[in-house]
Design a protein around this motif. Sequence first.
Motif, PDB file in Angstrom:
ATOM      1  N   ASP A  83       0.831  -1.207   0.000  1.00  0.00           N
ATOM      2  CA  ASP A  83       0.000   0.000   0.000  1.00  0.00           C
ATOM      3  C   ASP A  83       0.866   1.258   0.000  1.00  0.00           C
ATOM      4  N   TYR A  84       1.963   1.217   0.780  1.00  0.00           N
ATOM      5  CA  TYR A  84       2.869   2.366   0.815  1.00  0.00           C
ATOM      6  C   TYR A  84       3.465   2.614  -0.573  1.00  0.00           C
ATOM      7  N   LYS A  85       3.770   1.523  -1.284  1.00  0.00           N
ATOM      8  CA  LYS A  85       4.340   1.655  -2.629  1.00  0.00           C
ATOM      9  C   LYS A  85       3.323   2.290  -3.575  1.00  0.00           C
ATOM     10  N   VAL A  86       2.059   1.908  -3.447  1.00  0.00           N
ATOM     11  CA  VAL A  86       1.017   2.499  -4.284  1.00  0.00           C
ATOM     12  C   VAL A  86       0.897   3.997  -4.015  1.00  0.00           C
ATOM     13  N   ILE A  87       0.928   4.376  -2.730  1.00  0.00           N
ATOM     14  CA  ILE A  87       0.842   5.794  -2.358  1.00  0.00           C
ATOM     15  C   ILE A  87       2.008   6.567  -2.964  1.00  0.00           C
ATOM     16  N   PHE A  88       3.205   5.990  -2.841  1.00  0.00           N
ATOM     17  CA  PHE A  88       4.386   6.664  -3.372  1.00  0.00           C
ATOM     18  C   PHE A  88       4.304   6.801  -4.887  1.00  0.00           C
ATOM     19  N   ASP A  89       3.951   5.719  -5.578  1.00  0.00           N
ATOM     20  CA  ASP A  89       3.892   5.748  -7.046  1.00  0.00           C
ATOM     21  C   ASP A  89       2.859   6.748  -7.548  1.00  0.00           C
ATOM     22  N   GLU A  90       1.692   6.779  -6.900  1.00  0.00           N
ATOM     23  CA  GLU A  90       0.642   7.699  -7.337  1.00  0.00           C
ATOM     24  C   GLU A  90       1.017   9.148  -7.040  1.00  0.00           C
ATOM     25  N   ALA A  91       1.692   9.378  -5.900  1.00  0.00           N
ATOM     26  CA  ALA A  91       2.151  10.732  -5.585  1.00  0.00           C
ATOM     27  C   ALA A  91       3.222  11.171  -6.578  1.00  0.00           C
ATOM     28  N   LEU A  92       4.055  10.218  -6.982  1.00  0.00           N
ATOM     29  CA  LEU A  92       5.086  10.518  -7.979  1.00  0.00           C
ATOM     30  C   LEU A  92       4.441  10.909  -9.306  1.00  0.00           C
ATOM     31  N   ARG A  93       3.369  10.202  -9.664  1.00  0.00           N
ATOM     32  CA  ARG A  93       2.655  10.545 -10.893  1.00  0.00           C
ATOM     33  C   ARG A  93       2.046  11.939 -10.794  1.00  0.00           C
ATOM     34  N   CYS A  94       1.539  12.277  -9.611  1.00  0.00           N
ATOM     35  CA  CYS A  94       0.988  13.618  -9.405  1.00  0.00           C
ATOM     36  C   CYS A  94       2.073  14.677  -9.557  1.00  0.00           C
ATOM     37  N   ARG A  95       3.295  14.360  -9.084  1.00  0.00           N
ATOM     38  CA  ARG A  95       4.385  15.329  -9.215  1.00  0.00           C
ATOM     39  C   ARG A  95       4.729  15.570 -10.672  1.00  0.00           C
TER      40      ARG A  95
END
Length: 234
Positions: free
Chosen positions: A48-60
Amino acid sequence: MVTQAKLASMGKLAASVAHEINNPLSGILTFAEELYEEAAEDDPHRADYKVIFDEALRCREIVRDLLEFGRKGQPHLTRLRIEETIRLTVRLVARLAPFRRVTIATELAEGLPTISADPGQLQQVLLNLLVSAAEAMPEGGALTVRARAEEAGVHIAVQDSGHGIPPEIQARIFEPFFSTKGGKTSGLGLAICANIVEQHGGRLEVESAAGEGTTFHIRLPTSRTEGAAMEGGR
């Protein structure tokens, strides 16, 4: 195509929103990365943490696109040979994953005139169009970049053998935030390209037919003076 005035107005709004989002987003990315890296391999929340990080990275990445779209800086013009920029850009993308099944060819006329352009911005346009072309051919295909002299300047064509763009969509592809990729992109790539080309006094146009691929046409004047006249005539 969207007018320069509308692009400028949208750019101001985009930059304002992006700046407001950037700081809290950086915090989310930092903490999400720490949670993921510090979590044990058997931690049920690690994925779940990886999903949060990946999606936040996409937002960046989207925020970066917004900031680029809202940038008001004028091109830093210099005299350059367009064929050199094309060759360099093709070499840069040739080894990227989207191009593994794509055959790239260049057809560059001899004796092309030098143009007055910003090398970095022009390369950004070509990169975007080349990557978009490759993504339009997920099963593989042919990509051709052509350049020839015209009476008023230089004509660059980026042609793919993909499925083409439906007629009802072609009129909108240069609109900011319009995307046919289901939210996978910010929808700013082509709008940014059009903005850059127009700042150079040129035009970015599309030609496509269902099942027959797509060709993007970039027309650039040989000098900024000519480009200013083109802008004034629209």
